[in-house]
Write an enzyme that holds these catalytic residues in place. Structure first.
Site, short mmCIF file in Angstrom:
data_model
loop_
_atom_site.label_atom_id
_atom_site.label_comp_id
_atom_site.label_asym_id
_atom_site.label_seq_id
_atom_site.Cartn_x
_atom_site.Cartn_y
_atom_site.Cartn_z
CB SER A 47 3.68 -2.44 -0.13
OG SER A 47 3.85 -3.03 1.13
CG HIS A 158 6.03 1.72 3.81
ND1 HIS A 158 6.16 0.63 4.65
CD2 HIS A 158 4.88 1.52 3.14
CE1 HIS A 158 5.13 -0.19 4.48
NE2 HIS A 158 4.35 0.33 3.55
CD GLU A 167 8.19 -3.08 6.58
OE1 GLU A 167 8.41 -3.86 7.52
OE2 GLU A 167 7.07 -2.91 6.07
CD GLU A 210 5.30 -0.12 8.35
OE1 GLU A 210 6.31 -0.69 8.81
OE2 GLU A 210 4.40 -0.73 7.73
CG ASP A 245 8.51 -6.46 4.24
OD1 ASP A 245 8.65 -7.16 3.20
OD2 ASP A 245 7.41 -6.01 4.61
CD GLU A 288 7.18 -8.96 6.13
OE1 GLU A 288 7.67 -8.80 7.27
OE2 GLU A 288 6.19 -8.32 5.73
CG ASP A 314 3.10 -9.05 4.10
OD1 ASP A 314 1.89 -9.27 4.14
OD2 ASP A 314 3.56 -7.88 4.17
CE LYS A 339 1.12 -6.69 6.74
NZ LYS A 339 1.65 -6.32 5.39
CG HIS A 367 2.14 -2.32 11.86
ND1 HIS A 367 2.79 -1.13 12.01
CD2 HIS A 367 2.96 -3.09 11.08
CE1 HIS A 367 3.94 -1.16 11.34
NE2 HIS A 367 4.06 -2.34 10.79
CE LYS A 390 7.32 -6.01 9.17
NZ LYS A 390 6.76 -6.13 7.84
P1 PGA Z 1 1.69 -2.36 4.12
O1 PGA Z 1 3.20 -2.71 4.50
O2 PGA Z 1 0.90 -2.27 5.37
O3 PGA Z 1 1.83 -1.06 3.39
O4 PGA Z 1 1.22 -3.49 3.23
C1 PGA Z 1 3.58 -3.54 5.53
C2 PGA Z 1 4.31 -4.74 5.04
O5 PGA Z 1 4.53 -4.93 3.82
O6 PGA Z 1 4.69 -5.56 5.86
ZN ZN Z 2 5.56 -7.02 4.35
#
Ligand code: PGA
Ligand code: ZN
Length: 422
Positions: A47, A158, A167, A210, A245, A288, A314, A339, A367, A390
């Protein structure tokens, strides 16, 4: 050989490896004249924010996911450009990568190539100087273990269920040590499996990307209720809080401008009210990407209305200072996701963190949903003195490598847990 030769880059090479989702990804090796070597891996999101650095992949191999072109970029461009440079000069090396690419989103060389190289360089530099990676990144001020955010129920892109929110996260801040917080989360994770099997059947004990469960839940309320009751049953109420999230860009309908969630189509204002209602019902302290990545205004509105909850960007920021500055001006968030592969180099990641902290935002090192067994983000989180880290459920090797490294940092290197002070 002079001392400087010892640190000077002699070889750089790339390798196509496989990530936790079964997709190819790139590993970059760096070796100095002194024979010190390390690798860096590029993780991959599902995502993704639309403003992230671009991964160079092979359109004609492995369903468009191969990275042979990326490996060739390492050999043809990166190696000649950074050969002879000093691994301790991360800024100069990252700058060379940025210039070599020359595009705003690293689409020529590839953000996957630049981040894997940048990480490998940092690891070699730490190794060559005989210091722990977290100390190399953060110096002596890196002395706290962040609070883990454990994603134990997976939805959205996911998971294979109908949950729109991506999440559902455990936040075990109420413990004196990181190890206690992790083991409490493991107990909740184990109990959750029993509850899911008894309610829905064994077929639903399978895991999402995840490492979280992906039970056939249909609403945010159901998921938060399930987690709250499990936490309470195990006696962790007050010690383990909850977060989500939403990754809301993924359920925002751009033509109707409504959020399609739990069988309803909500305007931004209605979604905001829904979030406030959730916060009044559950011990929900972290949210998030509650709105789509282009709706800074709604982030700011929610952020101004909640207390005791951190609103985190994010996809909103994609670890990029340009978008962060806009958010800080509007006070859109209280925290930022970090990230490194969203922006493509460690130096840019460090700059992003600095500006976020200066703007009183908390740091959440993260991650990606597609990971490798490398534990780099654990050291990065400690090195950056992050408030939170995270890295998924406490299961599957690509997630546990990070948690196990944090245990090692706590027990062997004697760092303190941030706990409630996060
Ligand atoms: P992604 O998801 O690594 O698939 O982008 C993680 C997140 O959205 O925090
Ligand atoms: Zn996110």
């Amino acid at each position: 050989m002079t001392l400087d030769d010892f640190y000077s880059i002699k070889n750089v090479d790339g390798l196509e490896i496989v990530d936790s989702r079964g997709n190819p990804t790139i590993r970059v090796f760096v070796r100095t004249v002194g024979g010190i070597a390390a690798y860096g891996d590029a993780p991959a999101g599902a995502s993704k924010g639309s403003r992230e650095a671009i991964e160079v992949r092979d359109p004609d191999r492995v369903g468009g996911m191969g990275v042979e072109r990326a490996v060739k970029n390492v050999r043809d461009y990166v190696y000649p450009a950074i050969r002879g440079m000093d691994v301790r000069d991360q800024l100069a090396i990252d700058h060379t990568l940025i210039q070599l690419d020359g595009t705003p989103n690293k689409s020529k060389i590839g953000g996957n190539v630049t981040i894997a190289t940048s990480i490998a360089v940092a690891k070699v530099a730490a190794k060559a100087q005989g210091v722990e990676l977290f100390n190399y990144i953060g110096g002596s001020s890196a002395n706290l273990i962040p609070v883990p955010l454990l994603n134990v129920i997976n939805g959205g892109l996911h998971g294979g269920n109908k949950l729109k929110v991506q999440e559902f996260i455990l936040i075990p801040a109420g413990f004196g040590e990181f190890s206690e917080s992790l083991i409490a989360s493991v107990e909740i994770y184990r109990k959750l499996k029993q509850v899911i099997i008894s309610k829905y059947g064994k077929i639903y004990s399978g895991l999402g990307d995840e490492g979280g469960y992906s039970p056939p839940l249909e609403s945010v309320d159901q998921a938060l209720e399930l987690l709250s009751s499990t936490i309470e049953e195990l006696g962790f109420k007050g010690k383990v809080s909850l977060g989500i999230d939403a990754a809301a860009t993924d359920f925002f309908n751009t033509s109707t401008e409504k959020y399609e969630i739990d069988g309803r189509a909500l305007s931004p204002g209605e979604l905001l009210d829904f979030y406030i209602e959730l916060a009044s019902k559950y011990d929900l302290v972290y949210m998030e990407d509650p709105f789509n990545e282009n709706d800074l205004q709604s982030f700011a509105e929610l952020n101004s209305k909640v207390q005791n909850m951190v609103i985190v960007g994010d996809d909103l920021y994609t670890t990029n200072v340009e978008y962060l500055r806009k958010g800080l001006r509007l006070r859109a968030t209280g925290g930022v996701i970090v990230k490194p592969n969203q922006v493509g180099t460690l130096s840019e990641t460090y700059q992003f963190c600095k500006e976020a902290l200066d703007g009183f935002n908390k740091i959440v090192v993260s991650h990606r949903s597609g990971e490798t067994e490398d534990s780099f983000v654990a050291d990065l989180a400690v090195g950056l003195s992050a408030h939170f880290v995270k890295t998924g459920a406490p299961a599957r090797g690509e997630r546990t490598s990070k948690y196990n490294r944090l245990l090692e940092i706590e027990k062997i290197h004697h760092l303190r847990y941030r706990g409630k002070s996060a």
